[in-house]
Design an enzyme around this catalytic site. Sequence first.
Site, PDB file in Angstrom:
ATOM      1  CG  ASP A  35       6.530  -7.183  -0.213  1.00 32.89           C
ATOM      2  OD1 ASP A  35       6.173  -8.335   0.141  1.00 32.89           O
ATOM      3  OD2 ASP A  35       5.838  -6.167  -0.009  1.00 32.89           O
ATOM      4  N   GLY A  86       0.785  -1.221   0.000  1.00 33.95           N
ATOM      5  CA  GLY A  86       0.000   0.000   0.000  1.00 33.95           C
ATOM      6  C   GLY A  86       0.818   1.272   0.000  1.00 33.95           C
ATOM      7  CB  SER A 142      -7.531  -8.713  -0.376  1.00 30.99           C
ATOM      8  OG  SER A 142      -6.235  -9.135   0.026  1.00 30.99           O
ATOM      9  CG  ASN A 143      -2.421  -7.514  -1.969  1.00 28.94           C
ATOM     10  OD1 ASN A 143      -1.695  -8.373  -2.460  1.00 28.94           O
ATOM     11  ND2 ASN A 143      -2.714  -7.505  -0.674  1.00 28.94           N
ATOM     12  CG  ASN A 165       6.302  -6.315  10.089  1.00 25.82           C
ATOM     13  OD1 ASN A 165       7.359  -6.361  10.725  1.00 25.82           O
ATOM     14  ND2 ASN A 165       6.265  -6.483   8.769  1.00 25.82           N
ATOM     15  CB  CYS A 173      19.724   7.805  17.583  1.00 23.44           C
ATOM     16  SG  CYS A 173      18.482   8.709  18.549  1.00 23.44           S
ATOM     17  CB  CYS A 182      13.355   9.420  19.551  1.00 20.00           C
ATOM     18  SG  CYS A 182      15.160   9.324  19.547  1.00 20.00           S
ATOM     19  CB  CYS A 186      -4.121  -3.070   6.174  1.00 22.42           C
ATOM     20  SG  CYS A 186      -3.264  -1.489   6.213  1.00 22.42           S
TER      21      CYS A 186
END
Length: 382
Positions: free
Chosen positions: A173, A152, A180-181, A242, A363, A289, A303
């Site tokens: 990926d 997405g 459904s995508n 995720n 960091c 942070c 989603c």
Amino acid sequence: MDHDSSPSAVDRITPAQAHRRQAEGVLLIDVRESHERALGGAEGSTGVSRAELEANPDAVIPTRSTPVMLICQVGGRSLQAAQSLVEAGFRAVCSVDGGTDRWVAEGLPVSAVEGDVDFHERYSRHLRLPEVGEAGQRRLHDARVAIVGAGGLGSPAAYYLAAAGVGSLVLADDDVVDRSNLQRQILHTDARVGVPKVESARIALNALNPSVDVDAFPERIGAGNVERLIASADVVIDGADNFPARYLLNDACVQLRKPLVYGAVHRFEGQVSVFDAGRHRGDAPCYRCLFPEPPPPESAPNCAEAGVLGVVPGVIGLLQATEAIKLILGLGDPLRGRLLHFDALAMRFRETRLHADPQCPVCTPGTPFPGYIDYARFCAGQ
């Protein structure tokens, strides 16, 4: 000739008149920009942009009394440039009505097209922007952007980066296209259901812009491959869905000093930011942070569980592409230290200021890199 009643009026002539005068030795100056002239123009004309001509006309025109004709694309810029020359004391200046377009339409001789025609035609609207120009477009061509996720967020981000002329895209990926995508993942088509997403994306991106080099990796990003996938990138785009992948990407980008363009969507809302702590330690925040610890899974469903309005990833992915282009070109004010929220139902944007956490384990200036962890366990609270 047509004459205006004002004392500093500019004479206007037709292309045919200009061509006859040119044959008699009168100087014809094409005041278009270099990328426009590269696509051809009046044969025998001298190419000098309007800005250059007005800044130093004596470098081009021998004397104030030398006859000179100016031509542009349709006649507007040449008329304005001629007016400036008249006001500067040049006494024999005229403008070609209708410009190069009319010159070509009347079948007058034109110069051969120069250089890379595809480059100048494809990116002509970028080339017209002084903030981009040919130098900026070349920087985009030389840039490499890594996009983790071809779904997405990755779809609109990759699509616009390819259209903009970013020369090299890395797509990672491990998923395949599902029907459904298609409600939101615009790189994919019904005909490519079941095809690896990175391969489907490569087909779509090369159809849009064949000059873009797409490196497709059908891999799930992890500690073992993250540096290999992003080490050569100038900018990294987080299109993951995720939390383990987001924390991993953040840590890797801090370690490798890469700017990370973050994006996330949920139902009717989205957010985007630029995490650049690797290059600006102590000044710019990183993802940790903002989220020192991941939220519990039940408060942040993906989603597939919560649903998402199909256009929302499009808006956020487009903003991510915008930030990536700005970072490559050094333009404007990136979303560094700012989190932009988008509410589609209210059609409202709001901004939250972010600050570097002086206790951040990744960091904080002077803190050695702690190494990659088991991010799945970390996000599961174990």
